[in-house]
Design an enzyme around this catalytic site. Structure first.
Site, PDB file in Angstrom:
ATOM      1  N   HIS A 161      71.742 -19.582 118.121  1.00  0.00           N
ATOM      2  CA  HIS A 161      71.717 -18.581 119.190  1.00  0.00           C
ATOM      3  C   HIS A 161      70.985 -17.306 118.787  1.00  0.00           C
ATOM      4  O   HIS A 161      71.090 -16.822 117.666  1.00  0.00           O
ATOM      5  CB  HIS A 161      73.114 -18.296 119.753  1.00  0.00           C
ATOM      6  CG  HIS A 161      74.117 -17.650 118.849  1.00  0.00           C
ATOM      7  ND1 HIS A 161      74.272 -16.287 118.780  1.00  0.00           N
ATOM      8  CD2 HIS A 161      75.041 -18.163 118.023  1.00  0.00           C
ATOM      9  CE1 HIS A 161      75.266 -15.999 117.947  1.00  0.00           C
ATOM     10  NE2 HIS A 161      75.740 -17.117 117.468  1.00  0.00           N
ATOM     11  N   ASP A 202      74.851 -13.442 112.248  1.00  0.00           N
ATOM     12  CA  ASP A 202      75.371 -14.261 113.354  1.00  0.00           C
ATOM     13  C   ASP A 202      74.507 -13.981 114.584  1.00  0.00           C
ATOM     14  O   ASP A 202      74.762 -13.009 115.289  1.00  0.00           O
ATOM     15  CB  ASP A 202      76.838 -13.909 113.585  1.00  0.00           C
ATOM     16  CG  ASP A 202      77.453 -14.624 114.770  1.00  0.00           C
ATOM     17  OD1 ASP A 202      76.821 -15.545 115.300  1.00  0.00           O
ATOM     18  OD2 ASP A 202      78.578 -14.247 115.158  1.00  0.00           O
ATOM     19  N   GLU A 212      75.359 -16.948 123.674  1.00  0.00           N
ATOM     20  CA  GLU A 212      76.412 -17.699 122.969  1.00  0.00           C
ATOM     21  C   GLU A 212      77.675 -16.874 122.841  1.00  0.00           C
ATOM     22  O   GLU A 212      78.792 -17.375 123.018  1.00  0.00           O
ATOM     23  CB  GLU A 212      75.907 -18.122 121.578  1.00  0.00           C
ATOM     24  CG  GLU A 212      76.829 -19.096 120.847  1.00  0.00           C
ATOM     25  CD  GLU A 212      77.899 -18.447 119.989  1.00  0.00           C
ATOM     26  OE1 GLU A 212      78.771 -19.164 119.480  1.00  0.00           O
ATOM     27  OE2 GLU A 212      77.910 -17.205 119.827  1.00  0.00           O
TER      28      GLU A 212
HETATM   29 CO    CO Z   1      79.475 -14.554 116.716  1.00  0.00          CO
HETATM   30 ZN    ZN Z   2      77.317 -17.191 116.140  1.00  0.00          ZN
END
Ligand code: CO
Ligand code: ZN
Length: 349
Positions: A74, A176, A208
C-alpha cells in the site's frame, strides 16, 4: 549485509525516496507519481484504476502451470484531516487511520502543498488527559482567513520526517508501507533481470489504512489465482514489549494470521519451503490484531488463496518506525524466489 538476490543499496535508496513522500489515505498522488516513475521501465503495462491504485504488470514466460499472481503493497500512510478552523487560525482534526494522540503531540506535520505545522495541546491535567480532541495544528496563522489561504476543511497532513540510517536500521515515518512498496519495486527489478513464468501484477494500493479499500477493487479487476501482500508487522523485541515472535533482524516474516486473514495454507507453506530451500532468513508471524491488503484480496469474488510477506517494524504508526535493511532484503529475496517457482497449490495444506 548480504542478500541472495536483492540489491540492498538500491533497496535502501527506494525506501529513502518513498518514505518521506506525502500520502495519507485518499491523497496518495505524490506517492503514485513516484511509483509510476519507478515501475514504468520495469513493467510491460502500467495502469491506474478508478480508486487510484497503480497496477504494474510484469508478464511471465508462460508455460504449463503459469499463474496470475497479485502482489500488493500500500502507498497510503496514516495521517490527520482538518475538521475545523477557528477564528485564531488553529486547526482541529480527525484521524485518518490509526494515529494516536500521545504520538502526535509535539510533532511537525506537513500538508500536501508543503505547509507545515506543529501539533499543540490545550492545558490538560496530566498525561491521561492527552486526547485527540485536546490537540490542534498550529500552522502559524493568526486568523481563520490567513489559515484558509493554506488549508481547508478536508486537507490532510502527515508527519514531516526524512529517513535516517543507524547501522543496519532505517528510521522514519511511513515505513508502513513504503518499505513494502520498495520491496515490490526491487522484486520487479529482479524479475526483469531473470523472469518468472507467471504474469505478476504488482499493485500499489490506496486507502489500506482506512479499510483495505484499494486492494479490494484491484483484486476484483485482476482476478488473481494467488495473492501475496507485502506489508509491515509489529515486533516483540523491545523492553517489556508484547509477547510476539517477530523481531528485527530475524528475516522476512511469513504470516500465519492477523485480524483480517488466516493465510492460505498452501501459500504459506510455499513461502516457508521456498525460504528454507533458498536459505533466505525468515520467521513465522502471528499478529493478534491488525490487517493487510491480503485481508480484502482473499475475500474477492469466490476467494483468492492469499498470504503475506511482512517486514518486522518497531514503533508502528509513529514518525520513527524502524526497519532492518536485511529483513527488507530478505522479503524481496523471498518474493523474487517464490515468483520464479511453480505456484500450484496443495489445497488448504
Ligand atoms: Co499501518
Ligand atoms: Zn501497512
Amino acid at each position: 549485509m548480504q542478500a541472495k538476490y536483492s540489491d540492498i543499496e538500491r533497496l535502501e535508496q527506494l525506501i529513502r525516496r518513498l518514505a518521506p513522500l506525502f500520502g495519507p489515505s485518499g491523497a496518495e498522488d505524490q506517492v503514485r507519481a513516484a511509483v509510476i516513475d519507478l515501475v514504468k521501465p520495469l513493467a510491460h503495462e502500467v495502469t491506474v484504476d478508478a480508486l487510484g491504485s497503480v497496477i504494474a504488470l510484469r508478464r511471465g514466460t508462460g508455460g504449463a502451470g503459469a499463474k496470475k499472481v497479485m502482489i500488493a503493497a500500500h502507498m497510503d500512510e496514516i495521517g490527520i484531516m482538518v475538521t475545523h478552523i477557528d477564528d485564531d487560525g488553529f486547526l482541529r482534526f480527525a484521524p485518518v487511520g490509526g494515529v494516536g494522540p500521545a504520538t502526535l503531540l509535539g510533532q511537525q506535520v506537513v500538508f500536501e502543498d508543503g505547509t507545515v505545522g506543529s501539533i499543540g495541546i490545550e492545558k490538560v491535567d496530566g498525561p491521561k488527559d492527552i486526547q485527540m480532541d485536546k490537540l490542534f495544528i498550529d500552522i502559524g496563522a493568526t486568523s481563520r482567513a490567513e489559515a484558509e489561504k493554506a488549508v481547508r476543511i478536508g486537507s490532510s497532513a502527515t508527519y514531516l520526517r526524512d529517513v535516517a540510517r543507524s547501522g543496519r536500521r532505517l528510521i522514519g515515518k511511513a515505513m508502513d508501507d513504503r518499505a513494502g512498496c520498495a520491496v515490490a519495486v526491487e522484486t520487479l527489478h529482479q524479475l526483469k533481470a531473470d523472469p518468472s513464468p507467471h504474469d505478476v501484477y504488482f499493485v500499489f494500493t490506496v486507502q489500506e489504512e482506512v479499510g483495505l479499500r484499494g486492494a479490494r477493487t484491484a483484486a476484483y479487476a485482476i482476478e488473481p489465482d494467488v495473492a501475496i501482500a507485502v506489508d509491515v508487522t509489529a515486533t516483540g523485541d523491545t523492553p517489556k514489549g508484547e509477547r510476539l515472535n517477530m523481531k528485527l533482524g530475524g528475516g522476512a516474516a511469513i504470516k500465519v494470521k492477523d485480524a483480517s486473514l488466516i493465510a492460505h495454507g498452501g501459500v504459506r507453506e510455499l513461502l516457508v519451503q521456498c525460504a528454507a530451500d533458498e536459505g533466505i532468513p525468515y520467521q513465522m508471524e502471528v499478529l493478534p490484531y491488525g490487517g493487510t491488503d491480503a485481508g480484502a484480496v482473499h475475500l474477492t469474488r469466490s476467494g483468492v488463496p492469499s498470504g503475506v510477506v511482512s517486514i518486522p517494524t518497531r514503533y508502528l504508526h509513529t514518525p520513527a518506525e524502524m526497519v532492518d535493511l536485511g529483513d527488507a532484503a530478505a522479503a524481496a529475496d523471498l518474493l523474487t524466489a517464490v515468483l520464479r517457482r511453480d505456484l500450484t497449490l496443495t489445497a488448504g495444506a
